[in-house]
Design a protein around this motif. Structure first.
Motif, PDB file in Angstrom:
ATOM      1  N   UNK A 165     -19.299 -19.285  16.239  1.00 42.02           N
ATOM      2  CA  UNK A 165     -20.116 -18.349  17.014  1.00 42.02           C
ATOM      3  C   UNK A 165     -19.682 -16.904  16.797  1.00 42.02           C
ATOM      4  N   UNK A 166     -18.463 -16.737  16.324  1.00 46.79           N
ATOM      5  CA  UNK A 166     -17.952 -15.392  16.068  1.00 46.79           C
ATOM      6  C   UNK A 166     -17.017 -15.435  14.867  1.00 46.79           C
ATOM      7  N   UNK A 167     -17.134 -14.451  14.016  1.00 39.69           N
ATOM      8  CA  UNK A 167     -16.183 -14.277  12.912  1.00 39.69           C
ATOM      9  C   UNK A 167     -15.614 -12.876  13.040  1.00 39.69           C
ATOM     10  N   UNK A 168     -14.348 -12.718  12.693  1.00 39.62           N
ATOM     11  CA  UNK A 168     -13.717 -11.408  12.841  1.00 39.62           C
ATOM     12  C   UNK A 168     -12.905 -11.048  11.607  1.00 39.62           C
ATOM     13  N   UNK A 169     -12.806  -9.750  11.380  1.00 34.67           N
ATOM     14  CA  UNK A 169     -11.932  -9.205  10.338  1.00 34.67           C
ATOM     15  C   UNK A 169     -11.087  -8.127  10.992  1.00 34.67           C
ATOM     16  N   UNK A 170      -9.774  -8.228  10.822  1.00 38.50           N
ATOM     17  CA  UNK A 170      -8.845  -7.273  11.420  1.00 38.50           C
ATOM     18  C   UNK A 170      -7.926  -6.749  10.324  1.00 38.50           C
ATOM     19  N   UNK A 171      -7.763  -5.461  10.264  1.00 35.43           N
ATOM     20  CA  UNK A 171      -6.846  -4.849   9.295  1.00 35.43           C
ATOM     21  C   UNK A 171      -6.035  -3.770   9.995  1.00 35.43           C
ATOM     22  N   UNK A 172      -4.733  -3.811   9.801  1.00 32.03           N
ATOM     23  CA  UNK A 172      -3.818  -2.794  10.324  1.00 32.03           C
ATOM     24  C   UNK A 172      -3.128  -2.160   9.121  1.00 32.03           C
ATOM     25  N   UNK A 173      -3.645  -1.049   8.633  1.00 35.02           N
ATOM     26  CA  UNK A 173      -3.068  -0.425   7.436  1.00 35.02           C
ATOM     27  C   UNK A 173      -1.704   0.188   7.717  1.00 35.02           C
ATOM     28  N   UNK A 174      -0.853   0.182   6.689  1.00 32.58           N
ATOM     29  CA  UNK A 174       0.454   0.844   6.767  1.00 32.58           C
ATOM     30  C   UNK A 174       1.222   0.408   8.008  1.00 32.58           C
ATOM     31  N   UNK A 175       1.213  -0.898   8.240  1.00 28.44           N
ATOM     32  CA  UNK A 175       1.780  -1.456   9.469  1.00 28.44           C
ATOM     33  C   UNK A 175       3.289  -1.257   9.574  1.00 28.44           C
ATOM     34  N   UNK A 176       3.974  -1.303   8.428  1.00 31.56           N
ATOM     35  CA  UNK A 176       5.422  -1.068   8.452  1.00 31.56           C
ATOM     36  C   UNK A 176       5.882  -0.656   7.057  1.00 31.56           C
ATOM     37  N   UNK A 177       7.061  -0.091   6.990  1.00 28.15           N
ATOM     38  CA  UNK A 177       7.591   0.437   5.736  1.00 28.15           C
ATOM     39  C   UNK A 177       8.111  -0.684   4.843  1.00 28.15           C
ATOM     40  N   UNK A 178       7.976  -0.480   3.536  1.00 28.79           N
ATOM     41  CA  UNK A 178       8.475  -1.453   2.572  1.00 28.79           C
ATOM     42  C   UNK A 178      10.005  -1.493   2.611  1.00 28.79           C
ATOM     43  N   UNK A 179      10.538  -2.669   2.328  1.00 28.99           N
ATOM     44  CA  UNK A 179      11.990  -2.818   2.270  1.00 28.99           C
ATOM     45  C   UNK A 179      12.595  -3.331   3.558  1.00 28.99           C
TER      46      UNK A 179
ATOM     47  N   UNK B  40       0.850  -1.186   0.000  1.00 28.98           N
ATOM     48  CA  UNK B  40       0.000   0.000   0.000  1.00 28.98           C
ATOM     49  C   UNK B  40       0.889   1.240   0.000  1.00 28.98           C
ATOM     50  N   UNK B  41       0.247   2.401   0.008  1.00 29.63           N
ATOM     51  CA  UNK B  41       0.985   3.657   0.047  1.00 29.63           C
ATOM     52  C   UNK B  41       0.315   4.621   1.016  1.00 29.63           C
ATOM     53  N   UNK B  42       1.140   5.424   1.664  1.00 30.32           N
ATOM     54  CA  UNK B  42       0.632   6.487   2.526  1.00 30.32           C
ATOM     55  C   UNK B  42       1.606   7.662   2.434  1.00 30.32           C
ATOM     56  N   UNK B  43       1.067   8.825   2.104  1.00 33.23           N
ATOM     57  CA  UNK B  43       1.891  10.018   1.929  1.00 33.23           C
ATOM     58  C   UNK B  43       2.997   9.790   0.901  1.00 33.23           C
ATOM     59  N   UNK B  44       2.683   8.986  -0.108  1.00 33.89           N
ATOM     60  CA  UNK B  44       3.640   8.721  -1.168  1.00 33.89           C
ATOM     61  C   UNK B  44       4.705   7.698  -0.828  1.00 33.89           C
ATOM     62  N   UNK B  45       4.606   7.111   0.368  1.00 33.30           N
ATOM     63  CA  UNK B  45       5.599   6.134   0.824  1.00 33.30           C
ATOM     64  C   UNK B  45       4.995   4.736   0.753  1.00 33.30           C
ATOM     65  N   UNK B  46       5.752   3.775   0.228  1.00 31.97           N
ATOM     66  CA  UNK B  46       5.267   2.409   0.119  1.00 31.97           C
ATOM     67  C   UNK B  46       5.308   1.729   1.486  1.00 31.97           C
ATOM     68  N   UNK B  47       4.193   1.092   1.845  1.00 33.87           N
ATOM     69  CA  UNK B  47       4.081   0.404   3.130  1.00 33.87           C
ATOM     70  C   UNK B  47       3.425  -0.951   2.915  1.00 33.87           C
ATOM     71  N   UNK B  48       3.257  -1.685   4.014  1.00 41.23           N
ATOM     72  CA  UNK B  48       2.572  -2.978   3.980  1.00 41.23           C
ATOM     73  C   UNK B  48       1.416  -2.976   4.981  1.00 41.23           C
ATOM     74  N   UNK B  49       0.258  -3.465   4.513  1.00 43.75           N
ATOM     75  CA  UNK B  49      -0.889  -3.669   5.389  1.00 43.75           C
ATOM     76  C   UNK B  49      -0.845  -5.085   5.950  1.00 43.75           C
ATOM     77  N   UNK B  50      -1.347  -5.257   7.163  1.00 45.26           N
ATOM     78  CA  UNK B  50      -1.475  -6.584   7.766  1.00 45.26           C
ATOM     79  C   UNK B  50      -2.948  -6.854   8.050  1.00 45.26           C
ATOM     80  N   UNK B  51      -3.377  -8.092   7.786  1.00 44.94           N
ATOM     81  CA  UNK B  51      -4.790  -8.409   8.005  1.00 44.94           C
ATOM     82  C   UNK B  51      -4.967  -9.851   8.462  1.00 44.94           C
ATOM     83  N   UNK B  52      -6.142 -10.100   9.053  1.00 45.34           N
ATOM     84  CA  UNK B  52      -6.538 -11.461   9.422  1.00 45.34           C
ATOM     85  C   UNK B  52      -8.048 -11.534   9.382  1.00 45.34           C
ATOM     86  N   UNK B  53      -8.567 -12.632   8.837  1.00 45.87           N
ATOM     87  CA  UNK B  53     -10.007 -12.887   8.853  1.00 45.87           C
ATOM     88  C   UNK B  53     -10.209 -14.324   9.300  1.00 45.87           C
TER      89      UNK B  53
END
Length: 680
Positions: free
Chosen positions: A639-653, A617-630
């Protein structure tokens, strides 16, 4: 005989005289009556007609207590706090001079709040100055007055001249408190009860106002209310807000509300649950027939309907669980931000649903401000903010491969470095060799998914060859993804929900297979994983499960008016064998020997299944990585289903410094099952 006949003639003569007199009297009376009627109809007809028209009956409605909001366990979440209030109901066409005199009397005992005084404009002060200075005639020159008399200039032109000539220092002499009161009185709609003050009304102000009701027509004392929340800022944005008495009806929806009988100063829900269920919470208004004389003054009133308090809402949300989810997100965000290469990390989203019903158990968006070190609630972002979600969508890819016939259950594919002519290389995070569908999910093979997508678009991977696909077939893939809720509105009910953005770069169409082409919201991912968990039924996300009558006693909730039943939006076009195969693959993700989430869920008692994800992904023109779990739990009876997303979790590279999405998911599952003793 002659004598008798003579007497008879005399009697007849007298009778004729009496009858003649009687007829004459009747004639005179009728003449008088006709003349009187003529006078009434012809001479005074207009006056009497005007009097009849001047005495009018107008129906005026006023608000009733707004309904309360409870959580799924019937714990009170939102309620009304009564407040002393002083109101004004203006007559028809009140004269400015009269309103100013009334304002002066009110200013003698009522001190307006600072927010009302700050709203006083220079124009308000100038209007008062004109009223107190013979309408500003001294500001006009004789030639200007003559032009007006000759009808060469209009009233509005002279009014503008007067306003321009009033000096600012002259306005300083006008009492701002008086101006604030006059501003309220002069803008109040006719016959509509307008709140002058309903915050911090002192006992003295309230008492004096009550004592002067007869001397100040239109002034009244009553009880108003304001919304209060029992759980602080928990879920605060989604609960929504109600307009203040000053705001009244939202300007952008004025026509909509007035068409439904609302008055301009009515308070209504202006965001999210308060707005979506406003018609339920609002109740039935009290209706009063107001009788006015020819001067527009209220001379009598009659209650036509006492009205009915708004109904109460029972949410699907468990507020204690919601509070735990928000706390977990905040703690894990702070912990992750301490790790290296997380410069742009500040947000996380979670949606937890009941798989069989679509009822939302908890949902949250949390944003951390590194400068203030405070969190902001951004829960609406769960359905208004779309991301590249990554590998969590691979379950949909495998199922679409089955359904389109390009993959069979158990079919193997070589995971290798893919090289395209003129397009560079593509690979999984490591070469995995030959693997089947279950292992492709367990180990999160990108190559298995890419090859599947390419074949679904009538292409075939040829090492070092040109990528040839039928770009129109991307819509077939999207059609099947849509069945899970990916790429279409979830129908949660809010007008600002986004369906995400479709990628348009044909050369990267195959990236849809790993969640790297189209963007999806956390709510869409929650609906998707719920569809897989419950056996293929896409459920409408629901935030309200019951509507109940208001109960003003101490007995608790009123009787159920409406129970919101689960809504199945569609059944996916895949058979049970296909679906069970993907479910098995998801369980291997959390329990398999090479599962990407094994270290977080293999030893957990609740037996979860799910899929991890990372995406560029990108934020402020900087390439990053999103983390997710479903995921969902327990595997055999979700009994429960979940979706979790942490955008721009860390910088690329850089190497992945944290696994916030997995940890948040793990802790949310624990919190749910600890609070539900393992469920049913």
């Amino acid at each position: 005989m002659k004598q008798k006949t003579k007497k008879s003639r005399k009697a007849n003569h007298q009778l004729r005289l009496r009858l003649t007199g009687l007829f004459f009297a009747v004639f005179i009376l009728f003449s008088v009556l006709i003349v009187r009627l003529g006078i009434i109809q012809i001479v005074s007809g207009e006056e009497y007609a005007a009097q009849v028209k001047a005495t009018e009956v107008t129906s005026v409605s006023s608000s009733v207590p707004r309904g309360k909001i409870y959580d799924t366990n019937h714990k009170l979440v939102v309620y009304n706090i009564p407040e002393k209030a002083i109101t004004f109901t203006p007559p028809l066409n009140p004269q400015p001079e009269e309103l100013l005199e009334r304002s002066k009397k009110i200013a003698g005992f009522l001190v307006m709040n600072n927010k009302d005084i700050k709203k006083v404009t220079s124009r308000d002060l100038k209007d008062i100055w004109l009223l107190e200075h013979d309408n500003g005639e001294e500001l006009l020159t004789e030639p200007e007055k003559k032009l007006y008399e000759e009808e060469k200039v209009k009233d509005k032109d002279l009014y503008k001249i007067k306003l321009e000539r009033i000096k600012e220092e002259e306005l300083q002499t006008i009492d701002k408190n008086l101006a604030a009161i006059y501003r309220k009185l002069s803008t109040a709609p006719a016959f509509s009860k307008t709140v002058l003050k309903n915050e911090k009304v002192t006992n003295e102000e309230y008492a004096i106002a009550a004592e002067t009701l007869e001397k100040l027509p239109g002034i009244d004392v009553t009880t108003d209310w304001k919304r209060a929340h029992n759980f602080g800022n928990t879920f605060i944005n989604m609960l929504g807000e109600v307009t203040s008495t000053d705001e009244g009806l939202p300007a952008d929806k004025l026509d909509y509300y007035t068409a439904k009988g609302y008055q301009r100063n009515d308070r209504v829900g202006k965001s999210y649950i308060e707005e979506l269920y406003d018609s339920v919470l609002q109740g039935q208004k009290k209706i009063v027939n107001t009788i006015t004389n020819r001067n527009g003054e209220i001379i009598d009133s009659e209650i036509v309907s006492k009205g009915k308090s708004g109904n109460d809402l029972v949410l699907t949300i468990d507020m204690e669980f919601q509070a735990q989810v928000e706390k977990i997100m905040q703690e894990e965000l702070i912990a992750s931000i301490q790790k290296p290469h997380t410069n742009l990390l500040d947000t996380a989203f979670v949606v937890a649903m009941e798989p069989k019903t679509g009822r939302i158990l908890a949902m949250s968006g949390q944003v951390y401000d590194r400068k203030t070190k405070k969190f902001t609630d951004y829960t609406p972002g769960t359905f208004t903010y779309a991301f590249e979600q990554g590998s969590v969508v691979k379950g949909a890819t495998v199922l679409t491969g089955y359904q389109t016939g390009v993959r069979d259950i158990g079919e193997t594919v070589l995971d290798e470095v893919m090289r395209f002519k003129g397009s560079g290389t593509f690979s999984s995070y490591q070469s995995m060799g030959v693997l089947n569908d279950l292992k492709a999910l367990e180990r999160s093979s990108n190559v298995y998914m890419w090859k599947t997508a390419i074949e679904m678009m009538d292409g075939k991977y040829i090492p070092n060859g040109t990528l040839n696909i039928n770009p129109d077939k991307i819509e077939q893939i999207r059609y099947y993804f849509n069945q899970f809720g990916l790429g279409i509105p979830t129908e949660i009910g809010f007008p600002n929900e986004t369906a995400g953005i479709k990628g348009k770069n044909i050369s990267t169409y195959f990236q849809i297979a790993i969640g790297q082409l189209d963007t999806y919201t956390p709510m869409q991912i929650a609906q998707y994983i719920t569809t897989i968990a419950n056996g293929g039924y896409r459920m409408k996300p629901q935030l309200v499960k019951e509507i109940r009558e208001a109960d003003n006693t101490d007995n608790g909730l009123g009787k159920v008016v409406d129970e919101i039943e689960p809504v199945v939006l569609n059944k996916i076009d895949m058979n049970d064998e296909m679906l069970e195969r993907v479910q098995q693959g998801f369980r291997q993700v959390t329990h398999g020997s090479q599962g990407t989430a094994r270290s977080y869920f293999a030893n957990e008692a609740y037996d979860a299944a799910g899929k991890t994800g990372t995406s560029e992904s990108y934020k402020k023109g900087v390439k990053t990585w999103n983390l997710s779990f479903a995921g969902y739990a327990p595997y055999d009876n979700p009994q429960i289903s979940i979706a979790v997303i942490v955008p721009n979790a860390y910088l690329d590279g850089y190497a992945q410094p944290h696994s916030a999405a997995n940890v948040i998911s793990q802790r949310v599952f624990r919190a749910y099952f600890e609070g539900h003793s393992g469920g049913e």
